[in-house]
Write a protein that holds these residues in place. Structure first.
Motif, PDB file in Angstrom:
ATOM      1  N   SER A  20       0.827  -1.196   0.000  1.00  0.00           N
ATOM      2  CA  SER A  20       0.000   0.000   0.000  1.00  0.00           C
ATOM      3  C   SER A  20       0.864   1.249   0.000  1.00  0.00           C
ATOM      4  O   SER A  20       1.823   1.357   0.743  1.00  0.00           O
ATOM      5  N   ALA A  90      -6.929   1.210   4.970  1.00  0.00           N
ATOM      6  CA  ALA A  90      -8.314   1.523   4.609  1.00  0.00           C
ATOM      7  C   ALA A  90      -8.949   2.500   5.583  1.00  0.00           C
ATOM      8  O   ALA A  90      -9.897   3.220   5.236  1.00  0.00           O
ATOM      9  N   CYS A 152     -16.768   2.145  -1.828  1.00  0.00           N
ATOM     10  CA  CYS A 152     -15.699   1.602  -2.673  1.00  0.00           C
ATOM     11  C   CYS A 152     -14.382   1.427  -1.929  1.00  0.00           C
ATOM     12  O   CYS A 152     -13.345   1.208  -2.571  1.00  0.00           O
ATOM     13  N   LYS A 154     -11.142   0.315  -0.419  1.00  0.00           N
ATOM     14  CA  LYS A 154     -10.307  -0.841  -0.720  1.00  0.00           C
ATOM     15  C   LYS A 154     -10.076  -1.662   0.543  1.00  0.00           C
ATOM     16  O   LYS A 154      -9.893  -1.129   1.632  1.00  0.00           O
ATOM     17  N   ASP A 155     -10.088  -2.980   0.375  1.00  0.00           N
ATOM     18  CA  ASP A 155      -9.816  -3.921   1.463  1.00  0.00           C
ATOM     19  C   ASP A 155     -10.850  -3.850   2.588  1.00  0.00           C
ATOM     20  O   ASP A 155     -10.545  -4.162   3.740  1.00  0.00           O
TER      21      ASP A 155
END
Length: 330
Positions: A20, A90, A152, A154-155
């Motif tokens: 990340s 996140a 939306c 991520k993760d």
């Protein structure tokens, strides 16, 4: 991935992708100032950018969000989850959604039909700079964009996204911030103290509560810890709104002197506030009492050495029992 298992309540776990690009922002070795710096960077990345210099709507959205501010709500969320042992990237996106929703609420709060404010964060309010039409559209666009970010993220599992979306929706809607603003605008100036406090809980406490509810959901906190954090948010929300109302009449803690000139004052002259209801001195004492309670509940929830208390200390340094000298025995 952050997961949420609805069959077991708030059962969530956090892991993160080593690749990340902003993993470092969640490192527990960083200071809160470093965390805030990294959050600001991520916040700018989360906003839409059209690349068209004539796109005043996108420009107004960026202006509203990136024009400064204490970032109290997202930093509370990030700091509390870190104190509770969680540091997934996140979480920065979820924190961004909280701040973007807060920025949208400020645009609406400043409009001529609401507070008719000319100054926010030491610069022109959105409707003064871009016009009321663009300001309204920017607020709506930011609200929808906040939900988009959560949807939306991520993760983050689908169940977790649903949970966080519900938390945000309840905070901003007819039983949260919107209701608080309605009560603030349409109730008579002379109201019982308890009624004013309930409006404060909706108007200011709602988005502080979002930070708490999302943090406790991520960390799967016990019922006792969750309750203590909710009590912290309730007390902090009351203290913060009283502080804001004192600034509106040109007084407040020494730490807030610079804020008096950063936005319009006298906006609440026709509203029911605790300074107008109780008087300046009594309202200040109530602010100190609420802030002291906030410190207490935070320490109960996170332990006396939690780092989140430094966010509170920046606003209410005089209310921290650690800063009060011990009595000297003769």
């Amino acid at each position: 991935m952050i997961e949420y298992n609805s069959s077991k309540g708030n059962n969530m776990s956090a892991t993160y992708d080593a690749a990340s690009q902003y993993r470092v922002t969640a490192s527990p070795v960083l200071s809160l100032d470093q965390i805030k710096y990294a959050f600001e960077k991520r916040l700018a990345e989360l906003l839409p950018s059209s690349g068209n210099p004539g796109d005043l709507l996108t420009e107004a959205m960026q202006y509203a969000v990136l024009g400064g501010g204490k970032r109290l709500r997202p930093m509370l969320f990030l700091s509390i989850v870190r104190d509770l042992g969680h540091n997934a990237p996140a979480l920065f996106d979820l924190a961004g959604a909280i701040e973007i929703m807060h920025a949208a609420s400020l645009i609406l709060d400043d409009l001529p039909c609401m507070d008719d404010a000319k100054l926010r964060r030491a610069q022109a309010t959105v409707h003064i700079k871009y016009g009321e039409d663009i300001a309204m559209l920017a607020a709506v666009a930011l609200l929808s964009h906040a939900f988009h970010i959560v949807a939306c993220a991520k993760d983050v599992s689908a169940n977790a996204r649903i949970c966080f979306t519900s938390i945000l929706a309840q905070a901003i809607g007819a039983q949260g911030l919107a209701k608080g603003q309605y009560q603030d605008l349409h109730h008579v100036p002379q109201r019982p103290v308890a009624d004013v406090a309930r409006t404060y809980a909706l108007k200011t406490g709602a988005l502080l509560g979002v930070a708490i509810e999302m943090a406790t959901t991520v960390a799967q906190t016990s019922a006792e810890t969750t309750q203590s954090l909710r009590q912290f948010a309730a007390a902090a929300g009351q203290a913060f709104q009283i502080r804001d109302d004192l600034l509106d009449v040109g007084v407040g803690p020494a730490a807030a002197e610079g804020e008096i000139n950063s936005k319009d004052i006298g906006q609440d002259a026709r509203k029911a506030t605790l300074p107008s209801t109780l008087g300046i001195v009594a309202a200040h004492l109530r602010m100190v009492s609420e802030a002291t309670q906030a410190y207490f509940h935070l320490d109960v929830a996170l332990g006396p050495h939690n780092q989140t208390r430094s966010l509170l200390a920046a606003l209410f340094p005089q209310c921290d029992a650690r800063n009060i000298p011990a009595p000297v025995n003769d």
